[in-house]
Design an enzyme around this catalytic site. Structure first.
Site, PDB file in Angstrom:
ATOM      1  N   LYS A  16      -7.976   5.927  10.359  1.00 10.81           N
ATOM      2  CA  LYS A  16      -9.422   5.843  10.596  1.00 10.81           C
ATOM      3  C   LYS A  16      -9.712   6.305  12.023  1.00 10.81           C
ATOM      4  CE  LYS A  16     -10.193   2.215   7.270  1.00 10.81           C
ATOM      5  NZ  LYS A  16     -10.763   0.874   7.026  1.00 10.81           N
ATOM      6  N   GLY A  65       0.762  -1.239   0.000  1.00  9.59           N
ATOM      7  CA  GLY A  65       0.000   0.000   0.000  1.00  9.59           C
ATOM      8  C   GLY A  65       0.794   1.290   0.000  1.00  9.59           C
ATOM      9  N   ASP A  91      -5.771   1.365  10.531  1.00  5.55           N
ATOM     10  CA  ASP A  91      -7.159   0.959  10.783  1.00  5.55           C
ATOM     11  C   ASP A  91      -7.251   0.583  12.263  1.00  5.55           C
ATOM     12  OD1 ASP A  91      -9.660  -0.204  10.755  1.00  5.55           O
ATOM     13  OD2 ASP A  91      -9.290  -1.519   9.078  1.00  5.55           O
ATOM     14  N   VAL A 137     -11.894   1.903   2.438  1.00  4.05           N
ATOM     15  CA  VAL A 137     -11.617   2.799   1.313  1.00  4.05           C
ATOM     16  C   VAL A 137     -10.561   2.186   0.376  1.00  4.05           C
ATOM     17  CG1 VAL A 137     -12.253   4.970   2.433  1.00  4.05           C
ATOM     18  CG2 VAL A 137      -9.945   4.062   2.758  1.00  4.05           C
ATOM     19  N   ARG A 144      -5.470   0.342  -6.430  1.00  6.40           N
ATOM     20  CA  ARG A 144      -4.327   1.030  -5.807  1.00  6.40           C
ATOM     21  C   ARG A 144      -3.907   2.265  -6.602  1.00  6.40           C
ATOM     22  NH1 ARG A 144      -2.110  -2.382  -1.831  1.00  6.40           N
ATOM     23  NH2 ARG A 144      -2.195  -4.600  -2.276  1.00  6.40           N
ATOM     24  N   ASP A 166       0.324   3.165   4.572  1.00  7.96           N
ATOM     25  CA  ASP A 166      -0.777   3.694   3.776  1.00  7.96           C
ATOM     26  C   ASP A 166      -1.939   4.129   4.668  1.00  7.96           C
ATOM     27  OD1 ASP A 166      -1.368   1.092   4.565  1.00  7.96           O
ATOM     28  OD2 ASP A 166      -1.791   0.356   2.553  1.00  7.96           O
TER      29      ASP A 166
HETATM   30  P1  IMP Z   1      -4.659  -2.393  10.766  1.00  6.43           P
HETATM   31  O1  IMP Z   1      -3.671  -3.406  11.262  1.00  6.43           O
HETATM   32  O2  IMP Z   1      -6.060  -2.770  11.133  1.00  6.43           O
HETATM   33  O3  IMP Z   1      -4.332  -0.980  11.195  1.00  6.43           O
HETATM   34  O4  IMP Z   1      -4.676  -2.461   9.195  1.00  6.43           O
HETATM   35  C1  IMP Z   1      -3.601  -2.076   8.485  1.00  6.43           C
HETATM   36  C2  IMP Z   1      -3.583  -2.602   7.070  1.00  6.43           C
HETATM   37  O5  IMP Z   1      -4.843  -3.096   6.622  1.00  6.43           O
HETATM   38  C3  IMP Z   1      -3.250  -1.459   6.140  1.00  6.43           C
HETATM   39  O6  IMP Z   1      -1.870  -1.321   5.977  1.00  6.43           O
HETATM   40  C4  IMP Z   1      -3.974  -1.854   4.864  1.00  6.43           C
HETATM   41  O7  IMP Z   1      -3.144  -2.697   4.079  1.00  6.43           O
HETATM   42  C5  IMP Z   1      -5.159  -2.640   5.338  1.00  6.43           C
HETATM   43  N1  IMP Z   1      -6.358  -1.780   5.408  1.00  6.43           N
HETATM   44  C6  IMP Z   1      -6.941  -1.288   6.521  1.00  6.43           C
HETATM   45  N2  IMP Z   1      -8.003  -0.547   6.222  1.00  6.43           N
HETATM   46  C7  IMP Z   1      -8.093  -0.537   4.884  1.00  6.43           C
HETATM   47  C8  IMP Z   1      -9.000   0.088   3.949  1.00  6.43           C
HETATM   48  O8  IMP Z   1      -9.949   0.820   4.290  1.00  6.43           O
HETATM   49  N3  IMP Z   1      -8.748  -0.134   2.632  1.00  6.43           N
HETATM   50  C9  IMP Z   1      -7.725  -0.903   2.189  1.00  6.43           C
HETATM   51  N4  IMP Z   1      -6.853  -1.499   3.008  1.00  6.43           N
HETATM   52  C10 IMP Z   1      -7.045  -1.325   4.354  1.00  6.43           C
HETATM   53 MG    MG Z   2      -0.917  -2.188   3.945  1.00 11.90          MG
END
Ligand code: IMP
Ligand code: MG
Length: 206
Positions: free
Chosen positions: A156, A69, A128, A178, A190, A125
């Site tokens: 987020k 990403g 979340d 998103v 992407r 990127d």
């Molecule tokens: P986290 O560990 O939940 O913070 O997620 C991190 C990873 O999940 C990011 O680096 C993205 O690759 C993927 N991700 C999280 N939310 C989204 C989204 O809304 N769209 C696309 N990829 C996401």
């Molecule tokens: Mg990622």
């Protein structure tokens, strides 16, 4: 300080830009709503680049991008950092093709650089749940960098499960899924220059 000499192209060498085809329109039919426009993103990237240039003056930071990403924001951001930068990439997997985090992070590709005594800026990127970033920061800290900061293009709002210190943050968005500007759904979208939500029917097309 004088900048580098600029050589301008003669107009006869101008590159012709092809017009957008119907295929592009079809591809973007899946888009529901643009949350952050291309112009807003580019302005923010310039601002973050200028801030990093100022903060790291006299140093040569190492930008570490989290694949896949971060490749888009890293490329854009780096061209606004006027310092002798070095680059490295890590590939991690947290989701597979699903749209909810599992909390399980797997390193698929590790760094080529030794981080000891380096000024490291981790480029993500999107944050979340924050679990990926939290895991990566813990992992990178054990490699004893001089400094370790985070640049995340999108965060987020209100759903982080862990306390995170994000020094350089692009945008805050509501906790929706998103795509665009590096972010994918099932490896697609992407390359969109903006960040947007997908129509519900687009999730069925994989
Ligand atoms: P986290 O560990 O939940 O913070 O997620 C991190 C990873 O999940 C990011 O680096 C993205 O690759 C993927 N991700 C999280 N939310 C989204 C989204 O809304 N769209 C696309 N990829 C996401
Ligand atoms: Mg990622």
């Amino acid at each position: 300080m004088e900048g580098p000499t600029v050589v301008t192209r003669r107009s006869s060498e101008a590159v012709s830009v092809p017009t957008l085809s119907a295929h592009v329109a079809e591809y973007e039919d899946a888009i529901e709503r643009i949350l952050i426009s291309e112009e807003e993103i580019q302005a923010k990237v310039r601002e973050l680049g200028a801030q990093i240039t100022e903060d790291y003056a006299g140093r040569r930071p190492l930008l570490v991008g989290v694949l896949k990403g971060a490749f888009v924001s890293m490329a854009d951001l780096s061209r606004h950092i006027r310092l002798p930068l070095e680059f490295d990439f890590m590939a991690v997997s947290s989701y597979g093709a699903a749209t909810k985090t599992s909390g399980v992070v797997r390193i698929l590709k590790d760094l080529d650089h030794d981080l000891e005594d380096r000024d490291v800026i981790l480029v993500e990127d999107i944050v979340d749940s924050g679990l990926t970033l939290n895991y990566l920061l813990k992992n990178l800290r054990t490699r004893r960098p001089a400094t370790l900061e985070v640049c995340a293009m999108v965060q987020k709002k209100g759903i982080q499960q862990v306390e995170l210190n994000i020094r350089y943050r692009g945008f805050e968005i509501p906790p929706e899924f998103v795509v665009g500007y590096g972010l994918d759904f099932a490896e697609r979208y992407r390359n969109l220059p903006y960040i947007a939500t997908l129509k519900p029917e687009a999730y069925g097309e994989v």
